[in-house]
Design a protein around this motif. Structure first.
Motif, PDB file in Angstrom:
ATOM      1  N   VAL A  58      31.774  19.713  -6.888  1.00  0.00           N
ATOM      2  CA  VAL A  58      32.603  20.926  -6.776  1.00  0.00           C
ATOM      3  C   VAL A  58      31.973  21.904  -5.787  1.00  0.00           C
ATOM      4  CG1 VAL A  58      33.372  23.015  -7.995  1.00  0.00           C
ATOM      5  CG2 VAL A  58      33.653  20.763  -9.051  1.00  0.00           C
ATOM      6  N   LEU A  63      34.084  21.983 -14.553  1.00  0.00           N
ATOM      7  CA  LEU A  63      34.359  21.073 -13.440  1.00  0.00           C
ATOM      8  C   LEU A  63      33.072  20.712 -12.714  1.00  0.00           C
ATOM      9  CD1 LEU A  63      37.574  22.733 -11.943  1.00  0.00           C
ATOM     10  CD2 LEU A  63      37.463  20.585 -13.223  1.00  0.00           C
ATOM     11  N   ALA A  64      32.226  21.704 -12.452  1.00  0.00           N
ATOM     12  CA  ALA A  64      30.993  21.474 -11.687  1.00  0.00           C
ATOM     13  C   ALA A  64      30.010  20.599 -12.444  1.00  0.00           C
ATOM     14  CB  ALA A  64      30.347  22.804 -11.336  1.00  0.00           C
ATOM     15  N   ILE A 114      36.292  18.419  -5.316  1.00  0.00           N
ATOM     16  CA  ILE A 114      37.148  19.565  -5.651  1.00  0.00           C
ATOM     17  C   ILE A 114      36.593  20.822  -4.984  1.00  0.00           C
ATOM     18  CG2 ILE A 114      37.962  21.079  -7.509  1.00  0.00           C
ATOM     19  CD1 ILE A 114      37.957  18.678  -9.364  1.00  0.00           C
ATOM     20  N   ALA A 174      27.243  23.176  -9.219  1.00  0.00           N
ATOM     21  CA  ALA A 174      28.088  23.234  -8.024  1.00  0.00           C
ATOM     22  C   ALA A 174      27.290  22.778  -6.808  1.00  0.00           C
ATOM     23  CB  ALA A 174      28.603  24.648  -7.813  1.00  0.00           C
ATOM     24  N   VAL A 185      37.149  24.767  -5.408  1.00  0.00           N
ATOM     25  CA  VAL A 185      37.756  25.815  -6.233  1.00  0.00           C
ATOM     26  C   VAL A 185      37.683  27.130  -5.470  1.00  0.00           C
ATOM     27  CG1 VAL A 185      37.729  27.041  -8.426  1.00  0.00           C
ATOM     28  CG2 VAL A 185      37.057  24.632  -8.338  1.00  0.00           C
TER      29      VAL A 185
END
Length: 482
Positions: free
Chosen positions: A442, A436-437, A416, A458, A418
């Protein structure tokens, strides 16, 4: 009180108005013939190049030395490219590159593009030292937080514009970079001593004066030790004492838009703001964007009636009109014409990108762009990676409404990316990215003013220092998606 025709004409010579639509209405052309200094073009006036040329030609037919101004800063504040985003990076990206010679080339390219379309006054560069990370209105419009760095790039920007025959207007004096409020909406306060201003905020203005800038724009900010309760735009101590006498500036002092709350509320209305601005030492009064013939006449009447009543010395207004005439005469000189190279902007934006971590292995990711609002100065200009990546799924989400689990399910085995703009300022955006991370590979792309926030987990954090079309393309190239 009826307005004296001679005083009305004198007042008009100090006014920079605006008009709606993509053609100049008859009243706007008539006012130029009657002495109005000129107009500012905004995004709503601009469709495409040939149409802009027709507008500026119509104004110049009414009077050859009419001023046609624009806010073309490159980066996040663009009028010519408001429909697509600027092909040039803005000041924060140029400051991050750290090459004043490049800054000069970029601003020269912008200048040649403006000249080709009949514009002769650029309300740029922004030379504020952005010392407040949460500044809501300057941010990426600034070359940085270091006064010496900003000064070097400010001088280079002025030199670049003016070598293209475009008068530069450095802004916002005496410095809007330490504010945490937007002067479009209120009167911000910078609670700093004159000594702090001289060390922190004034070096870029001294540099642009030395570089020969033709104009400097005022800030609707309150500096209590200098301006009292009012804005700098209404302060004789700031405009005449500090800018004219101490810094030795001899060009035109231009106000920020008088319709902005930082000025209008302090004066009791847009038109009423004209008299205290002139009395303080301003020469060219930018009325704003929402202007019609009635507002121009009301503003001119305020000035003329103040002169007639003895509240505003006629000599001060004559001096202002003379400085505006000198500015217009300078812009009427023949200047070299070159075709700007947009690849210059993209190459400059690419040099600004900073990568922390690894961006390897990002083939076919899910790109999630977090929707962010724009400032009044920026307007609703498109931003992001969108136009630069093909065959890659992209989603635009509102941080507070997005569901991390749903995004993860949609991504599947794909990484992903972002994309955010000042994501650290929005708690819901930070929370979404961090969730998410923590659960998935990510990469974060930050296209606003950089902060110290980095989401744990991340795999990479990419900073573009701006959200222009050029910045978006540069980020896509760095990620291997272009």
């Amino acid at each position: 009180m009826s307005t004296d025709p001679g005083l009305r004409r004198l007042a008009l010579r100090t006014l920079l108005a605006a008009f709606p639509g993509s053609t100049a209405p008859q009243w706007a052309v008539d006012l130029v013939r009657e002495g109005l200094a000129g107009y500012t073009l905004f995004g709503f006036n601009i469709i495409e190049s040939s149409q802009v040329i027709a507008v500026t030609a119509a104004l110049r037919e009414a009077r050859p030395d009419v001023l046609v101004a624009i806010d073309e800063e490159g980066g996040d504040v663009t009028r010519l490219a408001h429909a697509t985003g600027s092909p040039y990076p803005g000041n924060a990206a140029l400051g991050a590159v750290g090459d004043p010679a490049l800054t000069q080339k970029v601003y020269a390219a912008i200048g040649y593009e403006l000249a080709a379309q009949g514009v002769n006054l650029n309300l740029a560069p922004t030379v504020d030292v952005n010392t407040a990370d949460e500044n809501p209105i300057i941010g990426t419009r600034s070359f940085g937080a270091d006064p010496e760095q900003v000064a070097a790039h400010a001088a280079a920007a002025v030199t670049g514009l003016q070598e293209a025959g475009i008068a530069a207007c450095a802004k916002h004096f005496p410095g809007h970079g330490a504010t945490v409020a937007d002067s479009h909406l209120e009167l911000p306060t910078v609670d700093a001593s004159p000594e702090v201003l001289r060390a922190r905020d004034l070096p870029p203005f001294a540099a642009v004066v030395a570089a020969g800038t033709k104009a400097i724009m005022t800030a609707h900010i309150r500096v209590p030790e200098l301006t009292g309760d009012g804005p700098a735009t209404f302060s004789r101590t700031v405009l005449t004492g500090l800018l004219r006498e101490e810094l030795g500036f001899g060009g035109a002092i231009v106000t920020d838009a008088l319709e902005m709350k930082g000025a209008a509320l302090a004066a009791g209305g847009t038109a009423r703001a004209a008299v205290p601005a002139l009395a303080a030492g301003a020469d060219l009064l930018c009325i704003g964007a929402d202007v019609d013939a009635a507002l121009v006449e009301e503003t001119a009447a305020e000035i003329a009636n103040a002169i007639a009543a003895g509240r505003l010395p006629v000599a001060r207004v004559e001096d202002a009109a003379a400085r505006v005439a000198d500015l217009a005469a300078w812009t009427s000189r023949s200047a070299p014409r070159e075709v700007p190279t947009t690849d210059l902007g993209y190459a400059a934006a690419r040099r600004a990108v900073q990568v922390e971590g690894s961006v390897d292995g990002l083939a076919a990711p899910l790109v999630v762009q977090i929707i962010a609002s724009s400032t009044i100065a920026e307007g609703p200009v498109p931003w992001g990676l969108g136009p630069h990546i093909n065959g890659t799924e992209q989603l635009r989400v509102v941080a507070g409404e997005a569901n991390a689990a749903e995004l993860l399910a949609r991504a599947g085995d794909r990484p992903i990316v972002v994309v955010g703009r000042h994501a650290h300022r929005v708690p819901a955006a930070r929370a979404l990215i961090e969730e998410l991370a923590a659960r998935h590979p990510v990469t974060v792309v930050e296209m606003g003013w950089p902060s110290h926030w980095r989401p744990a987990g991340a795999r990479a954090f990419v900073t573009t220092y701006g959200a222009s079309l050029a910045n978006g393309r540069a980020a896509a190239e760095v990620l291997g998606l272009a």
